[in-house]
Structures are given as structure tokens and as C-alpha cells.
Design a protein around this motif. Structure first.
Motif, PDB file in Angstrom:
ATOM      1  N   ARG A 185       0.752  -1.205  -0.035  1.00  0.00           N
ATOM      2  CA  ARG A 185       0.096  -0.065   0.091  1.00  0.00           C
ATOM      3  C   ARG A 185       0.865   1.137  -0.132  1.00  0.00           C
ATOM      4  N   ILE A 186       0.644   2.080  -0.888  1.00  0.00           N
ATOM      5  CA  ILE A 186       1.331   3.177  -1.071  1.00  0.00           C
ATOM      6  C   ILE A 186       0.400   4.626  -1.018  1.00  0.00           C
ATOM      7  N   THR A 187       0.742   5.213   0.050  1.00  0.00           N
ATOM      8  CA  THR A 187      -0.232   6.424   0.521  1.00  0.00           C
ATOM      9  C   THR A 187       0.465   7.895   0.406  1.00  0.00           C
ATOM     10  N   VAL A 188       0.399   8.633  -0.547  1.00  0.00           N
ATOM     11  CA  VAL A 188       0.894  10.001  -0.689  1.00  0.00           C
ATOM     12  C   VAL A 188      -0.114  10.952  -0.427  1.00  0.00           C
ATOM     13  N   THR A 189       0.342  11.968   0.288  1.00  0.00           N
ATOM     14  CA  THR A 189      -0.599  13.066   1.073  1.00  0.00           C
ATOM     15  C   THR A 189       0.144  14.301   0.598  1.00  0.00           C
ATOM     16  N   ASN A 190      -0.794  15.156   0.114  1.00  0.00           N
ATOM     17  CA  ASN A 190      -0.019  16.782  -0.062  1.00  0.00           C
ATOM     18  C   ASN A 190      -0.034  17.394   1.054  1.00  0.00           C
ATOM     19  N   ARG A 191       1.039  17.779   1.577  1.00  0.00           N
ATOM     20  CA  ARG A 191       0.960  18.430   3.110  1.00  0.00           C
ATOM     21  C   ARG A 191       1.001  20.026   2.852  1.00  0.00           C
ATOM     22  N   GLY A 192       1.171  20.533   1.398  1.00  0.00           N
ATOM     23  CA  GLY A 192       1.253  21.618   1.155  1.00  0.00           C
ATOM     24  C   GLY A 192      -0.322  22.386   1.061  1.00  0.00           C
TER      25      GLY A 192
END
Length: 876
Positions: A185-192
Motif C-alpha cells: 500500500r502506497i499512500t501519498v499525501t499533499n502536505r502543502g
């Protein structure tokens, strides 16, 4: 099944009932810039294979990737590549400075964190922080190259690349549904604060074993990837056929190329096929439609997915890598459920194995163990083939046969999963590091700990002359002989007394006899029981390079080299006594090590030795041509190593060894000149124990006054490697018309001595602190509460040595624990780690720590030996 499934998996693996460790986080973080990939004439590995060529050239001896996964022989590899639409290259591997590019050099400039893992790799989790703007490659090189050693390095966070939280968090999780089936599982999150586009490329490839023209099973296997609808199949003669599915991806999302060198781009030569190692990157970044194979086959494939993420939005991708005959495919819900189950099982496993009295201590310990487990790497290096070169490649320069590692060419064969010090800066084994790793591993996977220690004693590692291989930069360098200590410690941790792994101890002991003999024959050239050894892992600790020729032909008797050998003797003596409880043949060997120890101790303490009565400390001695000597009055960890050589003998064990007792009594009666300076007969009448130690009680107390003095060795975070007294009073000596000096430097090294990459002139090093703590516990076991010392010196507080050991443990543990403001000393002044919820619980385990403020320095992921903080946490 028990209520601890991970323990069940470990048990099944140990008896080969299931191959749970076949797959794991064994993919190195860096392969470029290593010795084994260097085929230059001058041996400059960093320039021979720089980062800028890593996306163009096939590796000869391994692979690397971003938070990746592979089988234990690194045949089939999986990792995640990222692209923010602004970088000139794909983010396929971690970037850092080479030894030529910075004031510290050989330093990773990325933000990544090993968060969790289990010993069978049934569960693993790691995080990478990727800037949304262009990665500041040029700025990092330019700025650090302009800085001297007196200025802190420029780090990624200093460049502003993550300011305003303009970055993506990429969380990668692996869970095994079975020994051969990996769920991802790959979870990418935009923190910007703004929408930002991200390209995510789950990548599968085969390590290149076919381009070198060699025969043998390892090279005949020409593997193959091809499209199977929306999936990719991967076939290898030795591994079998596997299938990778990225959920939600269609056939058009897959790009195929070959894991082969782009000779045209590098050297202007002709490529056999246009589909080279960088083909996927060219297709994604440059839009090159001819860079990937339209037939959808090759040896490297990536699923190209892209999305614009809103602020705070998370994007989840699921994948499954499994044998062709595995059960039917799983949907996202099934994968999530399985991963949740594996994480819960990890919680259950660690619940009974982690030290610490509160959640924060246990969080630190768990991340330390995770880093240790993620640092198990596939390591392949065959010096003979490396020296000869490959039939399918240009012949290496003839100068190589008079250069590095030639003496190891005819027996050394490395192709194993090995615990490495750090997966980026030190992606190769180091002999004494590995011994410390084994002790940390033994708390939760003693089988692997024993396997690692035994591996280095095997005939294809151990030199025929008995020397252990040091590390690939110079296999003949000499590391401190701590392998015996680790073997004995791991043995004692393998079960309750009477149920321990005697076979392991016997095997290790017999092989260690060869190594001990090598030390005696090679490092005591004049037969005076005063040993050398060179740098002995302590890089710049001395006035000059202790591994090089000394000024005008002088000789050096080393306090640490001599003490390490006494420590070796006490360890081998203890092992022999344990073995002699069942097999009395070992009693004769116990006598041998007892006599060796007495001789070494007398040499260290006697006239012309290493003890300085004026100062009450142990120093190296420079032997001059006229036979006189000059004590090198540098109060450093060199003079503390003699404290490590302490062993408590139980009378009840000796009673089962009458031949040893007779020989011991004869020796003490007939060689009183040798027995005078040892602590063997100390203790009250009727004492049931006896003590062997280099320092007798009075010497021990005198040395501890320095150790526990906050103006000398005692830092708020443990014991420094050099006394702070040398800040105001550097030690200097003029030899042969040249003046050498050592001063207290609590942070990064200010000298290029021995590469200048580490510093032993003031920082705190966790493994040396642990050895001192353990020694104090052994002294207390013998002396008991009646021996008390002032701690800290001058405080008026008197403590037993057991209490001192706890106090030192607490100081070391303090490096990683948040203070009242929430700041962890190891993170220095970086406010994000104190205030930002997306950084606050992320802990880095550095190579060493600033002697005054505790800030982490050197390799940022050296959870090899720095994971020994878990042993300190057990004592707090």
C-alpha cells in the motif's frame, strides 16, 4: 497458532517449515559510489560511479531503490519512483553528497524514516518526504562545497525546499499474506497549501545478472518481464514466475524497458536495444515515445499513475506481488484488512519485547528496532571476479592487482543478507558494527543474530590466517575484536541457563580461536603483550593516523588495542568456562586465556606500560628509537577501553574445573610478578566470586573520577569520546619537526584525518557507552554496594556502580526522548521535529551525537549500533 503469530512465523522459519524471510526490505538504499561498483584505476569509488550515472548504468553487484523490497538474493526488486513534474530526473533513489562534495561528505540529503517492521518482514512501514518544487541538488553541492569544517552542513530542510509544507508524504507499507505473497500500500499525501501534481510509479525489475559474460547459476538466469493484460508477469529460472498487479491500473499505464546501461548516453557507444535503464524516465519526463518497448516486455517495468492532489488530500495505491499460482486476486478492502491484521500482530509481538516504562520510550525503541530490521540488505561482492573483471566488459586496469583487497581475492565470497550500519552512507558490512547489531537483534530474533555472527566466521568470510573482513573500503583494516563478546552475549540471551544454544557457542568459540591467534601473531610484533591495531574503528582519536606509518619510524603501543585484547581474553575465558561445565576439554583453553589475560594486564599496568600514575589514566605510548617512551596524555575513550576488560568468576563454576584451578594456583604462586597487578584475589574472606580486571580497585576509582566529571567525559547525554578538558587545554606534541595536536571537538570532525567522515574527539557514541555500562554492572556484581563513587564527580552524591550504570543509561536514552518542550536532543534546533505533527514522532538514530547538546551527527540512519539505545532503555 499461538496468540503471537509473528513468533509462530519466526519459529516456522527457524526450522525451515516455511520460508517467511525469503522476501523483505533487503533492497539497498544506495549501490552507486560503492567499492564493488568501482572499476577505476585509482580506486576513487565516488567518482567512478557517481549519482548522476545511477539512472543510466546497470549495476554489477546489486541494486538500489526507494524504500524497496526484494527476495533475499535480490533477483526481483520492487520500489516506488516519484516525480513532481519539476525535477530533471525521477526520484528513484536517495541522493546525498560524496566524499568530495561537502564539509562532511558521504552524507544523505533526504528525509526518510523507517517506522516499523517485524523480524520475518511480514509487516514493514517507511516514510519518505518529497519536495513539491525542484529538488535542490545543485544548491546542496554548491553550498556545502563552499563551507569549511567549522560550519554546519547545509541540510535539505535548510534549503527551504519544504517550507510552507510544500512536500508530499509518501508512506510505503508491506504485508505478507503468506511467505511468497506480498501486499503493498502506497499512500501519498499533499502536505502543502495548494493543489500539486504527483506522478507515482510502482516499479518492478530484475537485477542485471546477464550482461557480464560469466558462467554459473548466478549469471545464466536471463529473466523476463512481460505484460499480462493489466498485470506484469516476471519469470526467473531460479525464482519462478511472479505477477505484479497495481489495483486500478490498466494496460496502458505500464511502461517497459530493459535494466541495461545506456551506453549511447554515457560514452557515445551503440546500444544493443534502444530500451535502456533510463527509458521509463525519458518517457515520463521528456515524453519520449520511443524510449519504452511497444511490445510491452523487458526486464524493468513501471506502472505510471498521476494525480493532482488537493491540500491535505491522500491518494492510496494498492498492489500485490505474488507467485503465478497464488490464490485469486485481492481487492483494496482485502489488502487493507490484511495489512491492518499484520500491523496488529506487530503490536502484539513488540508488546512483550520492547523496553521502556512509558509509551514514548517504547515508541523510540520500536523505531530503533524498525531501523535495524530495514538495515538488513542484500550484499554481493566477490573480490576475485571484481579484480579479474568480467568477460563481457572492458578489462580492469592492471593496477588493481596491487591495490585494494587483493589479499582477500582467493577465498572471500559475499552473497548474503547482511545487517549493515546504515543503508545509505554505509551500505556494506563493518565487522565490529555487525557484532553490536547482533546483540540488539538477539532481543527479538536470536536466530538471525546467531546466523550473522556465524556467517563472518565461515571459511568464505574469515581469512585463512584468521582475520575477520573489516569492510569493502579496506577488508584488511582492523576493527576492535568484539565478535567474541557479541557471540557470548547472544548465547546468554538465547535462553535460560541450561537451555542455551551450546552448538552455536562451540562453533563460534572454535573459529574465534583462529581470530585470537591472528591478533596475537600480527598485532604484538615484539611479543611484549602490548598491542597495536591501527585506527581500531576510532578514526581520528589520536594525534596522527594510527593505521599509517608513524612519524620518523616510531612505534605506538595502544591502550585500546591492548585493552581490547584483554577484553577478548576475558570473553574467551568466560566462554571456555561455560563450555567446560559439560566438556572438561575446554578447561585447558580456559587456562590459556587466563594466562594471556594476566600477561596483558601486567604489561598494561606495569613499568613501561600504559598506566600513568601521575594522572591516574591509561594512555597510548609512543615508543622512540632509543627505547624510551612518551605517554600521549590525551584523555579519550582509548583510556576507557581498559575498563571493559572485566570478568567475574563464580567459585561454583571453577569447582567443576579442577585442572583449571590447579593451573591457576600454580600460575599465581610461581609467577607473582605477573599476578601482582590484577584484581583476581580482591574481595572479602569467603567471597564466592573472583574478579579479573585490568584496573584494580584503586585504578578503577581514579579513572571513574574522570568519567563522571561533567567537565571531562560526562555529557548530559552519556560519556564523551574525548574529555572536555582538551577544549581549554589541547594536547600537542612535536615529533620530527612537526607539531601534532588534539583538541575537544564535540560535533563534526574539524580534521580530514582518516577520511574526516566521523569524529571521536568529543561526541557521544552509543556502543561505547553500552560497553562501559555493562562493565560497571560487572564491577558492581563483584564489589556490591560497598564500593561507591561520586556521581557526578564533585556533586557530593555517592552511588554504587549499578546506580552509575543506570544514570549513564538514562543520559544516553535522553538523546531520543522529548524534553519538557517536546524537543528531542538528537534533532538539534530543528523546530519541525518539536512542533510539527507530521514530524514530531519521527526519530532519527544518528551515527554519533554532539558532546554538549546531543544533536545527531554523521549518518542519520545508523540504527545498526545506535539501536543499542534499546539496551539503555531497559536499564532506565
Amino acid at each position: 497458532m499461538s496468540d503471537d503469530p509473528e513468533a509462530d512465523r519466526l519459529a516456522a522459519e527457524a526450522v525451515r517449515a516455511a520460508n517467511w524471510k525469503r522476501w523483505g526490505t533487503y533492497l539497498p538504499e544506495r549501490q552507486w559510489g560503492t567499492v564493488r561498483e568501482d572499476y577505476s584505476a585509482d580506486g576513487d569509488a565516488w567518482r567512478s560511479f557517481p549519482f548522476e550515472q545511477a539512472h543510466l548504468r546497470a549495476y554489477r553487484w546489486g541494486e538500489d531503490g526507494l524504500l524497496g523490497w526484494c527476495d533475499r538474493q535480490c533477483r526481483l526488486c520492487f520500489a516506488v519512483a516519484l516525480w513532481n513534474g519539476r525535477d530533471p530526473i525521477l526520484k528513484e533513489r536517495l541522493y546525498g553528497l560524496t566524499g568530495h562534495q561537502g564539509n562532511h561528505g558521504e552524507d544523505c540529503k533526504e528525509l526518510y524514516y523507517f517506522l516499523d517492521a517485524t523480524p520475518t518482514h511480514s509487516w514493514a512501514k517507511a516514510l519518505y518526504k518529497y519536495p513539491q518544487g525542484p529538488f535542490p541538488y545543485d544548491e546542496l553541492v554548491r553550498a556545502n562545497g563552499a563551507r569549511g569544517r567549522d560550519v554546519p552542513e547545509l541540510e535539505l530542510l535548510d534549503t527551504g525546499a519544504l517550507d510552507e509544507d510544500r512536500y508530499f508524504d509518501a508512506l510505503v507499507e508491506y504485508g505478507k499474506a503468506g511467505p511468497e505473497e506480498t501486499l503493498i500500500r502506497i499512500t501519498v499525501t499533499n502536505r502543502g497549501p495548494d493543489p500539486a501534481e504527483l506522478h507515482v510509479l510502482p516499479t518492478l525489475w530484475f537485477r542485471n545478472v546477464w550482461s557480464w559474460g560469466r558462467d554459473g547459476e548466478a549469471y545464466r538466469d536471463r529473466p523476463f518481464l512481460w505484460a499480462d493484460g493489466a498485470d506484469v508477469r516476471a519469470r526467473s529460472a531460479t525464482l519462478g514466475t511472479y505477477r505484479l498487479r497495481v489495483l486500478g491500473a490498466g494496460p496502458a499505464d505500464w511502461l517497459f524497458t530493459d535494466n541495461v546501461t545506456n551506453a549511447a548516453a554515457l560514452w557515445g557507444a551503440e546500444n544493443e536495444r534502444p530500451y535502456t535503464r533510463d527509458g521509463i524516465a525519458r518517457a515520463v519526463i521528456a515524453g519520449a515515445t520511443d524510449a519504452t518497448d511497444p511490445a510491452r516486455e523487458g526486464t524493468r517495468a513501471a506502472c505510471w499513475r498521476r494525480r493532482t492532489l488537493q491540500p491535505g488530500e491522500a491518494w492510496v495505491l494498492h498492489a500485490r506481488l505474488a507467485p503465478l499460482d497464488a490464490p485469486p486476486d485481492r481487492d483494496a478492502d482485502e489488502i487493507d484488512a490484511l495489512l491492518a491484521q499484520r500491523e496488529a500482530e506487530a503490536d502484539r509481538f513488540w508488546a512483550t519485547r520492547l523496553p521502556g516504562s512509558d509509551d514514548e520510550q517504547r515508541r523510540v525503541a520500536r523505531q530503533a528496532c524498525a531501523g535495524l530490521l530495514w538495515s538488513k540488505q542484500f550484499y554481493h561482492f566477490v573480490p576475485l571476479e571484481w579484480l579479474q573483471g568480467d568477460p563481457g566488459q572492458p578489462v580492469p586496469p592492471a593496477a588493481r592487482w596491487s591495490g585494494r583487497n587483493v589479499d582477500w581475492a582467493h577465498h572471500l565470497y559475499n552473497r548474503d543478507v547482511v545487517s549493515v550500519p546504515d543503508t545509505w552512507e554505509y551500505p556494506w558490512y563493518a565487522a565490529w558494527d555487525l557484532a553490536f547489531h547482533a546483540v540488539a537483534y538477539a532481543r527479538f530474533d536470536d536466530v538471525f543474530a546467531k546466523q550473522q555472527l556465524e556467517l563472518f566466521l565461515r571459511e568464505w568470510y574469515l581469512h585463512p590466517n584468521g582475520q575477520l573482513p573489516a569492510y569493502e573500503w579496506n577488508l584488511s583494516d582492523v576493527n576492535p575484536p568484539v565478535h567474541a563478546w557479541a557471540s557470548w552475549r547472544v548465547f546468554k540471551m538465547s535462553g535460560p541457563k541450561g537451555q542455551r544454544d551450546r552448538r552455536f557457542l562451540e562453533h563460534a568459540f572454535q573459529k574465534l580461536l583462529m581470530n585470537f591467534t591472528w591478533w596475537v601473531n600480527r598485532k604484538d610484533e615484539r611479543g611484549r603483550n602490548l598491542f597495536t591495531g591501527g585506527f581500531l574503528g576510532l578514526d581520528n582519536i589520536g594525534l596522527f593516523d594510527r593505521s599509517g606509518p608513524l612519524p620518523v619510524g616510531h612505534r605506538l603501543d595502544q591502550a585500546d588495542g591492548t585493552a581490547w585484547m584483554a577484553f577478548y581474553c576475558t570473553t574467551m575465558l568466560g566462554m571456555a568456562i561455560d563450555l567446560a561445565q559439560i566438556d572438561r576439554a575446554y578447561a585447558d583453553l580456559a587456562s590459556k586465556f587466563f594466562e594471556h589475560f594476566v600477561a596483558i594486564t601486567q604489561a598494561a599496568n606495569g613499568a613501561g606500560g600504559l598506566w600513568d600514575e601521575r594522572d591516574g589514566f591509561y594512555y597510548d605510548a609512543l615508543r622512540l628509537d632509543d627505547g624510551s617512551s612518551v605517554p600521549l596524555r590525551i584523555r579519550s575513550v582509548v583510556g576507557l577501553v581498559p575498563l571493559f576488560a572485566v570478568l567475574v568468576l563464580e567459585d561454583q563454576d571453577l569447582e567443576r574445573m579442577p585442572s583449571f584451578q590447579r593451573r591457576m594456583r600454580w600460575f599465581l604462586e610461581n609467577r607473582p610478578e605477573l599476578a601482582h597487578d590484577i584484581a583476581f584475589l580482591e574481595g572479602a574472606a569467603g567471597h564466592e566470586r573472583r574478579l579479573l580486571a585490568i584496573p584494580a580497585r584503586d585504578k578503577l576509582v581514579r579513572v571513574l573520577r574522570y568519567v563522571l566529571d561533567e567537565d571531562e567525559f560526562l555529557s548530559p547525554y552519556g560519556v564523551r569520546s574525548l574529555s572536555k578538558v582538551h577544549d581549554a587545554a589541547p594536547f600537542s606534541l612535536t615529533v620530527g619537526g612537526r607539531t601534532y595536536a588534539v583538541r575537544y571537538v564535540p560535533g563534526d570532525s574539524d580534521s580530514g584525518l582518516f577520511g574526516g567522515n566521523s569524529n571521536w574527539r568529543g561526541p557521544v557514541w552509543v556502543p561505547m557507552n553500552l560497553l562501559l555500562i555493562e562493565a560497571l554492572e560487572r564491577y558492581h556484581y563483584f564489589y556490591g554496594d560497598e564500593l561507591r563513587v561520586e556521581c557526578p564527580t564533585g556533586s557530593g552524591t555517592w552511588c554504587t556502580l549499578a546506580e552509575v550504570a543506570v544514570a549513564l543509561s538514562e543520559r544516553v536514552a535522553r538523546l531520543f526522548l522529548p524534553d519538557t518542550t517536546g524537543a528531542r536532543p538528537c534533532h538539534g534546533a530543528e523546530a519541525r521535529y518539536r512542533d510539527d505533527p507530521h514530524f514530531r514522532d519521527l526519530v532519527l538514530f544518528y551515527e554519533y551525537f554532539h558532546g554538549d547538546d546531543g544533536r545527531g551527527l554523521g549518518a542519520s540512519h545508523q540504527t545498526g549500533w545506535t539501536a543499542l539505545v534499546t539496551e539503555c532503555l531497559r536499564r532506565t
